[in-house]
Design a protein around this motif. Structure first.
Motif, short mmCIF file in Angstrom:
data_model
loop_
_atom_site.label_atom_id
_atom_site.label_comp_id
_atom_site.label_asym_id
_atom_site.label_seq_id
_atom_site.Cartn_x
_atom_site.Cartn_y
_atom_site.Cartn_z
N TYR A 5 0.81 -1.22 0.00
CA TYR A 5 0.00 0.00 0.00
C TYR A 5 0.86 1.29 0.00
O TYR A 5 0.68 2.14 -0.86
N PRO A 6 1.80 1.39 0.92
CA PRO A 6 2.63 2.62 0.88
C PRO A 6 3.40 2.78 -0.43
O PRO A 6 3.51 3.88 -0.97
N VAL A 7 3.92 1.68 -0.96
CA VAL A 7 4.66 1.77 -2.22
C VAL A 7 3.72 2.23 -3.34
O VAL A 7 4.06 3.10 -4.15
N TYR A 8 2.53 1.67 -3.34
CA TYR A 8 1.55 2.06 -4.35
C TYR A 8 1.25 3.56 -4.25
O TYR A 8 1.21 4.26 -5.25
N MET A 9 1.05 4.03 -3.02
CA MET A 9 0.70 5.44 -2.86
C MET A 9 1.85 6.35 -3.30
O MET A 9 1.63 7.34 -4.00
N VAL A 10 3.06 6.01 -2.91
CA VAL A 10 4.21 6.86 -3.29
C VAL A 10 4.35 6.92 -4.81
O VAL A 10 4.41 7.99 -5.42
N LEU A 11 4.37 5.75 -5.44
CA LEU A 11 4.64 5.72 -6.89
C LEU A 11 3.47 6.29 -7.69
O LEU A 11 3.68 7.07 -8.63
N SER A 12 2.26 5.93 -7.33
CA SER A 12 1.13 6.40 -8.13
C SER A 12 0.93 7.90 -7.96
O SER A 12 0.63 8.61 -8.91
N CYS A 13 1.12 8.40 -6.75
CA CYS A 13 0.92 9.84 -6.53
C CYS A 13 2.04 10.65 -7.19
O CYS A 13 1.80 11.73 -7.73
N ASN A 53 -3.51 -1.85 10.04
CA ASN A 53 -2.47 -2.30 9.11
C ASN A 53 -2.89 -3.58 8.40
O ASN A 53 -2.61 -3.77 7.22
N GLU A 54 -3.55 -4.47 9.14
CA GLU A 54 -4.00 -5.73 8.56
C GLU A 54 -5.00 -5.46 7.44
O GLU A 54 -4.95 -6.06 6.36
N ALA A 55 -5.93 -4.53 7.71
CA ALA A 55 -6.95 -4.20 6.71
C ALA A 55 -6.28 -3.58 5.48
O ALA A 55 -6.66 -3.88 4.33
N LEU A 56 -5.29 -2.74 5.71
CA LEU A 56 -4.59 -2.12 4.57
C LEU A 56 -3.95 -3.19 3.69
O LEU A 56 -3.91 -3.06 2.47
N ILE A 57 -3.47 -4.25 4.29
CA ILE A 57 -2.86 -5.33 3.51
C ILE A 57 -3.92 -6.08 2.71
O ILE A 57 -3.82 -6.22 1.49
#
Lengths: 472, 479
Positions: free
Chosen positions: B298-306, B410-414
């Motif tokens: 999730y964090p990687v997705y947010m950094v790269l996509s944004c 965090n679990e839900a984010l995964i």
């Protein structure tokens, strides 16, 4: 002259010649009616994607090779993000991280001294729209948006304005001879930024860098640098500090003017261009591209010199690419290279200059010109005959082989001349005096020649040839 | 029952037999589009659709798409038809060119009924950030439809059209497919041209689609997967052939991911489906992905996509196209356009993306995220070499609208974001319905090796066959 060590680096932008733009299929023809050679890609409409123009890559390869650079076969592009009204996408596609060319050099001659300028990189990118500023509005011409550019960046290895100017001139010549661009500084197809810093002599650490942007003529490069050296020297003399800033050259005041200071410097937020995957060029493609390069002026010069043309003569011929091409075409049609070169630089260029003509104005057949030179070379006609005929040629385009048909059969002027040279060698004193316009001795020598040639050629002709020999 | 509740294959048969006409389908589609209460439409192109339908009189036997109505997400460029990506900054923007996917569908004489609502510029997971407000789930209007391809999912779920195009950058087709009881597919990156798809994050963006069956999805894939000279990332891929069944495929279960899913009903149905698959000869193996890598998705997705989005959307300045905003200077106009033209959540993403790209943060955020993407992709590719597909369920049914702003564990984010795996490495991925819970659909997802689209379709066919679950139309009671 200065008590400061001057260090200069150059960044040169070259618009290259292609059918279409760098990343779109719009025609690369910026000088057409404004805003007609524009595609949705150039205008950054939502959903458009860039594609690589291989013709532009070829130009970059040829230019890299001519500048003795290492060529990276893996072509990669990056985004340079910044806002400006001439940049439709809000970013420029460039090669920040992996330029196609690296570590090259170019030798330039300044005051009869060869100076090597090291070149750090050559990369491909795209041009922005052209802005036309008026008092209270600005017009944008998107014909230029997306035109292929290469940027050539030197190392900070230049120490004087003359070398900088000469380097840019040599780059211009290279572009023109390779036919990868038109190299017109005044029209912006060749643009130059100068980085310059001053440091006390002997100091190894470079001084603070000042950038002078978008200089648009060769002579302004020298003037801008000279002005800047003086300006910075004064500041340093007074114990001041040089501010890191970007300036431009104002041609009306002949001064550099502040554009922005370092605190306004832009963070370009570079990252790899995701829409263009790394593109691997095949070794054969690179080799074929290099092999297909048009002949550089320096190579032409060497070739001419091997044929007996002097370096100075070659330089004059090569000053103009069309002239060199005309000369090359003549070379293919005659073996009389020495006569051709002398005649070309003397009578031919003289004729063009005197009458203010271009090559395209000439209406006579190049073949006839070449034949004339062949006749001259064989000695079948004299220089003055050739000259006389040339002026008929430009008007009537006569075939010298027809006009001088009988000459062709008759005597070998070269042989005659050689015989006459032997006569002159026997009378060195008289020859010397005859050269100083001693008419009596001219008559004496004419007589000696007639005797030596034993009636092979008429006396009038002999007098004429003798005059030529004495003038040699 | 609505005609458009059938599959493309079924409708094609009826059209060929002349039991129905394209006009019947189009009229029904327009009527139900107008009646839709889930806010699925940006625009209905009634006149044009009817005009085209009337011209189609001789059925093309070998063309499944002939006369079939469909809708597209409003971030796909349509010449002459307003396309806004559900963003105010693109209000009144009329494209001058067609997206490649739309061109291909038009050429096959499929009929566009309308453009569908979405999260603004595809940035969102629920269908709540677009300029037309919130899209609701056709099975329960107090719940989200799922985004960002919300309107397209609704249009197929609500039986308005048999298929719809969407886009999938993290899961924007496959997640709403879960929530709407549909098949949702995105192919191998590069198989389907992105030319004409408004860019969100170029290396993650895919054109995807919603259908009612795996076979319909394969038909669309075969039509749309064509190398396109206008997209430099486009690649030639093999056509999918479903003639022969796949023999004893291997399905992989990620135990560490499954252990984080808390919905017992979904898990029960999921494990039951595995039993049925095993009975059909499917080999099921268990692996762990690695919780560190799963947490990074999730964090990687947010950094790269944004980061990509801030750059991709820089062109949206309100000057050359789109809505006009007022100001005394062009700077003021641009400021007004970007200030009023984007929703606050979109602006947040721009600010975040820009922050990640700043020179002083690049190393720590952007470059680190790129490296993590590589590690995650390598792990995924490694696991995919041991199996034919990953087989994983949705973690929940469509959430209630009021719950989506609540912070997630965090679990839900995964478990709510793992579908982005297939965007990271460009894998083909297909969601399909697995079951329903109190009338709300949930699904299961398959992820296969890149360029193995055919394997994914074949495995999905097995799931479809063995599980034999089909959502009833919204509003009709379910068992």
């Amino acid at each position: 002259m200065s008590k400061y060590q001057v260090t200069i680096g150059l960044e040169i932008h070259v618009e290259t010649k292609t059918k279409t733009k760098m990343f779109s299929s719009a025609p690369n023809n910026y000088s057409a009616t404004p805003n007609v050679n524009v595609s949705v890609v150039d205008m950054a409409f939502p959903g458009v994607l860039p594609t690589i123009n291989l013709e532009a890559v070829r130009n970059a390869i040829q230019l890299s090779h001519a500048l003795n650079m290492k060529i990276d076969p893996l072509v990669r592009f990056d985004r340079k993000n910044y806002f400006y009204s001439d940049l439709p996408k809000g970013y420029q596609i460039t090669q920040q991280f992996f330029p196609i060319g690296s570590n090259g050099f170019l030798d330039v001659e300044v005051n009869n001294e060869i100076k090597r300028v090291d070149i750090e990189r050559l990369h491909m990118e795209e041009d922005t729209a052209k802005q036309l500023h008026f008092d209270d509005y600005t017009l944008l011409n998107f014909n230029r948006a997306g035109v292929p550019l290469v940027e050539i960046v030197t190392k900070p290895c230049i120490n004087d304005s003359a070398t900088a100017q000469e380097f840019v001139d040599k780059i211009r010549e290279t572009i023109i001879y390779l036919e990868v661009g038109d190299g017109k500084m005044e029209e912006g197809s060749l643009r130059c930024d100068v980085n310059i810093s001053l440091a006390p002599l002997g100091q190894t650490k470079l001084g603070t860098k000042v950038e002078i942007k978008n200089i648009n003529s060769l002579s302004f490069i020298k003037k801008a640098i000279d002005f800047e050296i003086e300006r910075q020297s004064k500041i340093l003399d007074d114990g001041g500090l040089i501010a890191q800033e970007t300036r431009r050259y104002d041609q009306s005041t002949r001064e550099t003017v502040l554009m922005r200071t370092k605190k306004d410097a832009i963070d370009y937020k570079y990252f790899p261009e995701p829409n263009l995957l790394p593109y691997r060029l095949k070794a054969a493609f690179i080799a074929e591209t290099i092999a297909a390069s048009k002949e550089l002026a320096s190579i032409k010069s060497e070739r001419y010199q091997k044929l007996g043309v002097s370096k100075t003569q070659a330089k004059i011929i090569l000053r103009n690419k069309e002239m060199a091409a005309y000369f090359d075409a003549l070379l293919l049609q005659t073996d009389a290279i020495k006569e051709l070169t002398n005649f070309f630089l003397g009578e031919f260029l003289g004729y063009l200059n005197k009458n203010n003509l271009n090559l395209s104005d000439l209406e006579f057949s190049q073949k006839h010109f070449a034949s004339l030179m062949t006749l001259l070379g064989k000695g079948q006609i004299s220089y003055s005959e050739a000259k006389e005929f040339f002026y008929r040629l430009v008007k009537e385009d006569l075939d010298p082989l027809t006009v001088f048909k009988d000459k062709d059969q008759a005597v070998d002027v070269l042989e005659v001349k050689n015989a006459m040279r032997e006569v002159l060698a026997r009378f060195p004193e008289e020859t010397k005096k005859a050269r100083d316009n001693n008419m009596a001795l001219f008559g004496f020598l004419t007589g000696q020649c007639i005797k030596a040639l034993n009636g092979k050629i008429n006396p009038k002709e002999i007098a004429k040839l003798l005059k030529e020999l004495l003038e040699e | 029952m609505k005609l458009n509740g059938k599959t493309i294959v079924e409708l094609h048969g009826m059209l060929v037999r002349k039991e129905i006409t394209p006009l019947d389908l189009v009229q029904e589609a327009i009527k139900s589009a107008k009646a839709n209460h889930n806010n699925a439409f940006e625009l209905i192109v009634e006149k044009e659709a009817i005009k085209i339908a009337k011209q189609l009189t001789e059925p093309e036997v070998d063309n499944y798409l002939w006369g079939i109505p469909f809708v597209m997400k409003d971030n796909i460029s349509t010449k002459g038809i307003v396309t806004t990506a559900s963003s105010n900054i693109l209000n009144v923007y009329v494209p001058v060119f067609d997206a490649t996917v739309y061109r291909l569908l038009k050429r096959r004489k499929a009929i566009l009924i309308g453009k569908t609502t979405m999260d603004e510029l595809a940035m969102g997971g629920y269908g709540t950030t677009g300029h037309k407000g919130v899209q609701t789930n056709p099975y329960d209007s107090s719940r989200v439809a799922g985004g960002s391809s919300s309107g397209s999912a609704i249009a197929v779920a609500a039986r308005i059209v048999p298929f719809a195009l969407g886009s999938d950058t993290g899961d924007s087709v496959r997640k709403p497919a879960f929530y709407n009881g549909l098949v949702g597919y995105k192919g191998t990156y590069g198989a389907i041209s992105r030319f004409g798809l408004f860019a969100f994050s170029c290396s993650l963006d895919h054109v995807g689609f919603f259908t009612r069956s795996v076979l319909d999805a394969a038909i669309l894939f075969n039509l749309l997967a064509q190398k396109d000279e206008k997209d430099a990332t486009s690649m030639k891929v093999k056509k999918v052939s479903l003639d022969k069944d796949i023999k004893t495929p291997t399905f992989m279960i990620l135990d560490d991911l499954i252990s984080l899913i808390t919905d017992e009903d979904i898990l029960k149905q999921y494990f039951a489906s595995i039993k049925k698959l095993e009975a059909l000869g499917v080999k099921v193996i268990h692996r762990s992905f690695g919780i560190d890598l799963l947490s990074a998705i999730y964090p990687v997705y947010m950094v790269l996509s944004c980061a990509d989005a801030t750059s991709n959307c820089a062109a949206l300045d309100g000057i050359r196209y789109g809505a006009k905003y007022s100001g005394n200077t062009y700077e003021e106009i641009i400021f007004a356009a970007r200030n009023q033209g984007f929703s606050s959540s979109t602006k947040q993403r721009f600010v975040f993306g820009s922050f990640c790209l700043m020179e002083e943060n690049q190393e720590e955020l952007y470059l680190k995220a790129q490296k993590a993407r590589r590690l995650i992709s390598d792990r995924l590719n490694h696991l995919l070499n041991e199996c034919d597909v990953l087989y994983l369920p949705s973690a929940s049914v469509a959430p209630k609208l009021e719950t989506i702003k609540q912070p997630q564990t965090n679990e839900a984010l995964i478990v709510e974001n793992y579908l982005a795996l297939a965007n990271f490495n460009g894998s083909p991925s297909l969601s399909l319905p697995l079951g329903a819970k109190k009338g709300l659909p949930f699904g299961v997802n398959l992820i296969g090796r890149t360029f193995a689209d055919e394997v994914v379709f074949k495995c999905a066919l097995l799931v479809e066959k063995s599980n034999a679950f089909k959502m009833n139309p919204p509003g009709e009671p379910h068992e």
